[in-house]
Design a protein around this motif. Structure first.
Motif, PDB file in Angstrom:
ATOM      1  N   VAL A   9       0.845  -1.193   0.000  1.00  0.00           N
ATOM      2  CA  VAL A   9       0.000   0.000   0.000  1.00  0.00           C
ATOM      3  C   VAL A   9       0.883   1.247   0.000  1.00  0.00           C
ATOM      4  O   VAL A   9       1.816   1.360   0.798  1.00  0.00           O
ATOM      5  CB  VAL A   9      -0.922   0.033   1.236  1.00  0.00           C
ATOM      6  CG1 VAL A   9      -1.762   1.310   1.247  1.00  0.00           C
ATOM      7  CG2 VAL A   9      -1.815  -1.200   1.273  1.00  0.00           C
ATOM      8  N   MET A  10       0.575   2.169  -0.904  1.00  0.00           N
ATOM      9  CA  MET A  10       1.240   3.474  -0.918  1.00  0.00           C
ATOM     10  C   MET A  10       0.282   4.533  -0.410  1.00  0.00           C
ATOM     11  O   MET A  10      -0.893   4.562  -0.806  1.00  0.00           O
ATOM     12  CB  MET A  10       1.712   3.845  -2.324  1.00  0.00           C
ATOM     13  CG  MET A  10       2.062   5.326  -2.467  1.00  0.00           C
ATOM     14  SD  MET A  10       2.805   5.764  -4.043  1.00  0.00           S
ATOM     15  CE  MET A  10       4.514   5.411  -3.666  1.00  0.00           C
ATOM     16  N   ALA A  11       0.771   5.414   0.467  1.00  0.00           N
ATOM     17  CA  ALA A  11       0.003   6.575   0.902  1.00  0.00           C
ATOM     18  C   ALA A  11       0.525   7.811   0.180  1.00  0.00           C
ATOM     19  O   ALA A  11       1.718   8.122   0.256  1.00  0.00           O
ATOM     20  CB  ALA A  11       0.127   6.764   2.407  1.00  0.00           C
ATOM     21  N   THR A  12      -0.347   8.503  -0.536  1.00  0.00           N
ATOM     22  CA  THR A  12       0.032   9.742  -1.208  1.00  0.00           C
ATOM     23  C   THR A  12      -0.526  10.900  -0.381  1.00  0.00           C
ATOM     24  O   THR A  12      -1.729  11.142  -0.374  1.00  0.00           O
ATOM     25  CB  THR A  12      -0.494   9.787  -2.654  1.00  0.00           C
ATOM     26  OG1 THR A  12      -1.907   9.537  -2.658  1.00  0.00           O
ATOM     27  CG2 THR A  12       0.185   8.732  -3.504  1.00  0.00           C
ATOM     28  N   LEU A  13       0.354  11.584   0.332  1.00  0.00           N
ATOM     29  CA  LEU A  13      -0.042  12.686   1.211  1.00  0.00           C
ATOM     30  C   LEU A  13       0.309  13.992   0.524  1.00  0.00           C
ATOM     31  O   LEU A  13       1.447  14.461   0.573  1.00  0.00           O
ATOM     32  CB  LEU A  13       0.680  12.574   2.554  1.00  0.00           C
ATOM     33  CG  LEU A  13       0.592  11.215   3.268  1.00  0.00           C
ATOM     34  CD1 LEU A  13       1.222  11.297   4.654  1.00  0.00           C
ATOM     35  CD2 LEU A  13      -0.850  10.724   3.359  1.00  0.00           C
ATOM     36  N   PHE A  14      -0.680  14.587  -0.132  1.00  0.00           N
ATOM     37  CA  PHE A  14      -0.454  15.785  -0.926  1.00  0.00           C
ATOM     38  C   PHE A  14      -1.126  16.973  -0.238  1.00  0.00           C
ATOM     39  O   PHE A  14      -2.336  17.138  -0.285  1.00  0.00           O
ATOM     40  CB  PHE A  14      -0.958  15.587  -2.356  1.00  0.00           C
ATOM     41  CG  PHE A  14       0.046  14.872  -3.222  1.00  0.00           C
ATOM     42  CD1 PHE A  14       0.647  15.522  -4.285  1.00  0.00           C
ATOM     43  CD2 PHE A  14       0.424  13.571  -2.943  1.00  0.00           C
ATOM     44  CE1 PHE A  14       1.598  14.882  -5.066  1.00  0.00           C
ATOM     45  CE2 PHE A  14       1.374  12.917  -3.713  1.00  0.00           C
ATOM     46  CZ  PHE A  14       1.964  13.580  -4.779  1.00  0.00           C
ATOM     47  N   TYR A  15      -0.286  17.791   0.402  1.00  0.00           N
ATOM     48  CA  TYR A  15      -0.749  18.944   1.146  1.00  0.00           C
ATOM     49  C   TYR A  15      -0.968  20.151   0.247  1.00  0.00           C
ATOM     50  O   TYR A  15      -1.380  21.200   0.731  1.00  0.00           O
ATOM     51  CB  TYR A  15       0.258  19.307   2.232  1.00  0.00           C
ATOM     52  CG  TYR A  15       0.312  18.356   3.407  1.00  0.00           C
ATOM     53  CD1 TYR A  15      -0.241  18.704   4.635  1.00  0.00           C
ATOM     54  CD2 TYR A  15       0.935  17.116   3.295  1.00  0.00           C
ATOM     55  CE1 TYR A  15      -0.176  17.850   5.717  1.00  0.00           C
ATOM     56  CE2 TYR A  15       1.011  16.247   4.377  1.00  0.00           C
ATOM     57  CZ  TYR A  15       0.450  16.621   5.586  1.00  0.00           C
ATOM     58  OH  TYR A  15       0.515  15.770   6.666  1.00  0.00           O
ATOM     59  N   GLU A  16      -0.646  20.045  -1.028  1.00  0.00           N
ATOM     60  CA  GLU A  16      -0.931  21.105  -1.989  1.00  0.00           C
ATOM     61  C   GLU A  16      -1.257  20.459  -3.324  1.00  0.00           C
ATOM     62  O   GLU A  16      -0.975  19.282  -3.553  1.00  0.00           O
ATOM     63  CB  GLU A  16       0.226  22.096  -2.099  1.00  0.00           C
ATOM     64  CG  GLU A  16       1.512  21.542  -2.625  1.00  0.00           C
ATOM     65  CD  GLU A  16       2.585  22.638  -2.751  1.00  0.00           C
ATOM     66  OE1 GLU A  16       2.344  23.789  -2.356  1.00  0.00           O
ATOM     67  OE2 GLU A  16       3.667  22.314  -3.263  1.00  0.00           O
ATOM     68  N   PRO A  17      -1.887  21.202  -4.251  1.00  0.00           N
ATOM     69  CA  PRO A  17      -2.407  20.605  -5.481  1.00  0.00           C
ATOM     70  C   PRO A  17      -1.327  20.001  -6.364  1.00  0.00           C
ATOM     71  O   PRO A  17      -0.185  20.450  -6.397  1.00  0.00           O
ATOM     72  CB  PRO A  17      -3.080  21.789  -6.193  1.00  0.00           C
ATOM     73  CG  PRO A  17      -3.393  22.765  -5.107  1.00  0.00           C
ATOM     74  CD  PRO A  17      -2.286  22.625  -4.115  1.00  0.00           C
ATOM     75  N   SER A  18      -1.720  18.968  -7.095  1.00  0.00           N
ATOM     76  CA  SER A  18      -0.842  18.315  -8.061  1.00  0.00           C
ATOM     77  C   SER A  18      -1.692  17.533  -9.049  1.00  0.00           C
ATOM     78  O   SER A  18      -2.724  16.981  -8.675  1.00  0.00           O
ATOM     79  CB  SER A  18       0.116  17.364  -7.339  1.00  0.00           C
ATOM     80  OG  SER A  18       0.812  16.554  -8.265  1.00  0.00           O
ATOM     81  N   THR A  19      -1.249  17.496 -10.283  1.00  0.00           N
ATOM     82  CA  THR A  19      -1.865  16.615 -11.282  1.00  0.00           C
ATOM     83  C   THR A  19      -0.888  15.513 -11.655  1.00  0.00           C
ATOM     84  O   THR A  19      -1.076  14.351 -11.304  1.00  0.00           O
ATOM     85  CB  THR A  19      -2.279  17.398 -12.547  1.00  0.00           C
ATOM     86  OG1 THR A  19      -3.200  18.422 -12.183  1.00  0.00           O
ATOM     87  CG2 THR A  19      -2.945  16.472 -13.560  1.00  0.00           C
ATOM     88  N   PRO A  66      -5.600  18.455   2.463  1.00  0.00           N
ATOM     89  CA  PRO A  66      -5.440  18.233   3.904  1.00  0.00           C
ATOM     90  C   PRO A  66      -6.627  18.733   4.722  1.00  0.00           C
ATOM     91  O   PRO A  66      -6.831  18.290   5.854  1.00  0.00           O
ATOM     92  CB  PRO A  66      -4.161  18.997   4.243  1.00  0.00           C
ATOM     93  CG  PRO A  66      -4.010  20.002   3.157  1.00  0.00           C
ATOM     94  CD  PRO A  66      -4.567  19.348   1.930  1.00  0.00           C
ATOM     95  N   ASN A  67      -7.435  19.630   4.167  1.00  0.00           N
ATOM     96  CA  ASN A  67      -8.604  20.133   4.894  1.00  0.00           C
ATOM     97  C   ASN A  67      -9.672  19.074   5.094  1.00  0.00           C
ATOM     98  O   ASN A  67     -10.585  19.257   5.898  1.00  0.00           O
ATOM     99  CB  ASN A  67      -9.199  21.344   4.171  1.00  0.00           C
ATOM    100  CG  ASN A  67      -8.296  22.554   4.245  1.00  0.00           C
ATOM    101  OD1 ASN A  67      -7.640  22.782   5.260  1.00  0.00           O
ATOM    102  ND2 ASN A  67      -8.232  23.326   3.170  1.00  0.00           N
ATOM    103  N   SER A  68      -9.550  17.962   4.365  1.00  0.00           N
ATOM    104  CA  SER A  68     -10.499  16.859   4.535  1.00  0.00           C
ATOM    105  C   SER A  68      -9.992  15.830   5.540  1.00  0.00           C
ATOM    106  O   SER A  68     -10.600  14.770   5.703  1.00  0.00           O
ATOM    107  CB  SER A  68     -10.757  16.177   3.182  1.00  0.00           C
ATOM    108  OG  SER A  68      -9.574  15.545   2.705  1.00  0.00           O
ATOM    109  N   THR A  69      -8.898  16.135   6.219  1.00  0.00           N
ATOM    110  CA  THR A  69      -8.295  15.214   7.176  1.00  0.00           C
ATOM    111  C   THR A  69      -8.162  15.886   8.543  1.00  0.00           C
ATOM    112  O   THR A  69      -8.523  17.048   8.718  1.00  0.00           O
ATOM    113  CB  THR A  69      -6.896  14.774   6.700  1.00  0.00           C
ATOM    114  OG1 THR A  69      -5.971  15.865   6.895  1.00  0.00           O
ATOM    115  CG2 THR A  69      -6.911  14.379   5.241  1.00  0.00           C
TER     116      THR A  69
END
Length: 355
Positions: free
Chosen positions: A40-50, A73-76
């Motif tokens: 399992v990979m966790a992708t923790l993106f605190y700012e936008p990315s495509t 991050p506002n959803s966490t």
């Protein structure tokens, strides 16, 4: 292999292994389709990315693994005040590897000190973006057959461009290249990066005109002016659009020029250039998936946990306002001695003054 926080964390053996493995995966992707099954990979993106986020997610899925994580991050629990380290420890209980993007410099490094699993820096503020650098070097190597003896132009926002800083630092490893650093004076490469280049003996010229050098270039690396790094819209608009690559410039460039861009592009490349065979930024983006597949597979196979380093200067602190230690103040100060000055281990800024 430890967490990947900076391209220069890699030894020559590790870099050559990743390059070779990425080429194997690109040639025969089906042979690697179950390599990370059950992981399992966790992708923790605190700012936008495509591109970076999708590239990591697709890379893990094409290796047979699964994904958890967030892109807001506002959803966490971050929105409730949860610290970076607590988030990292919680996620480490659920995942086998973390890819983190964060707007604050040094955040992935901080996470790696407390996570029992590998952490990949997917971009930290205006500091570094090592997996983009892997992508860039892989693409240039395949196109030019070498990473030495090239004339390389880097144009645009060289002050805030973490892809630029990562790429220049990485090229310190490969001799004989000539760099043309093309920017408005207010968007020039930061002094701490120039000092690193000087100490490594890298040849570069700082200029303000793309026309001055485009005919000489083997590689042109275009970048956008990064609106999100400016304190005000007025300041951004003053500098936005100061460089545009169009067909008039392409017509005087070499027939085998490679035009790269970390993307997204805004107005710094005219749309007419997209159809020129020398415009290779979409090929570059696809290569990012293959090199990230190689990186994920290698880290999961041979990860070595990080060890908390010693603070060599207990009486000094980092005063870079963009450093993670200025935002998460519980973190230990970690100042190291370089060849000629002391540096913050998190953000790499020089810290010669005392607390």
């Amino acid at each position: 292999m430890k967490s990947l926080l900076d391209f220069n964390d890699l030894s020559d053996i590790e870099w050559n292994h990743l390059l070779s493995l990425a080429r194997q995966i690109k040639q025969s992707p089906a042979d690697f389709a179950t390599l990370c099954r059950g992981k399992v990979m966790a992708t923790l993106f605190y700012e936008p990315s495509t591109r970076t986020q999708f590239s990591f997610q697709t890379a893990m899925q094409r290796l047979g693994g699964t994904i958890i994580g967030f892109s807001d991050p506002n959803s966490t629990s971050v929105s409730k005040g949860e610290t970076l380290i607590d988030t990292t420890k919680i996620v480490s209980a659920y995942a086998d590897i973390i890819a983190m993007r964060h707007p604050v410099e040094g955040a992935p490094y901080a996470a790696s000190l407390f996570a029992p699993i590998p952490v990949i820096n997917a971009g930290d503020g205006g500091h570094l973006h090592p997996t983009q650098t892997l992508t860039d070097l892989y693409t240039i190597s395949d196109l030019k057959g070498t990473l030495t003896g090239l004339n390389i132009g880097i144009c645009g926002d060289l002050k805030n461009g973490r892809t630029v800083h990562s790429l220049l630092k990485a090229f310190m490893r490969f001799p004989g290249n000539e760099f043309y650093l093309i920017s408005h004076p207010d968007l020039a490469v930061p002094q701490y990066v120039l000092k690193l280049l000087d100490r490594a003996g890298v040849h570069y010229r700082q200029i303000t005109s793309l026309d001055e050098c485009i005919a000489k270039l083997d590689v042109l690396y275009m970048t956008r002016v990064q609106r999100e790094r400016f304190a005000s819209l007025a300041e951004y608009e003053r500098l936005a659009g100061c460089y545009t690559l169009d067909m008039a410039k392409m017509n005087v460039a070499k027939k085998d020029l490679a035009v790269l861009h970390p993307l997204p592009k805004i107005d710094e490349i005219a749309y007419e250039v997209d159809s020129d065979p020398r415009a290779l930024y979409f090929t570059q983006a696809k290569n990012g998936m293959y090199i990230r597949m190689a990186l994920i597979a290698t880290l999961l196979d041979s990860y070595e946990p990080s060890v908390m380093p010693q603070n060599e200067f207990p009486d000094r602190v980092c005063h870079n306002p963009r450093c993670i230690t200025r935002h998460e103040t519980y973190l230990p100060q970690l100042i190291r001695q370089g060849k000629t000055a002391a540096y913050c281990r998190y953000c790499e800024h020089e810290t010669d003054d005392k607390q």
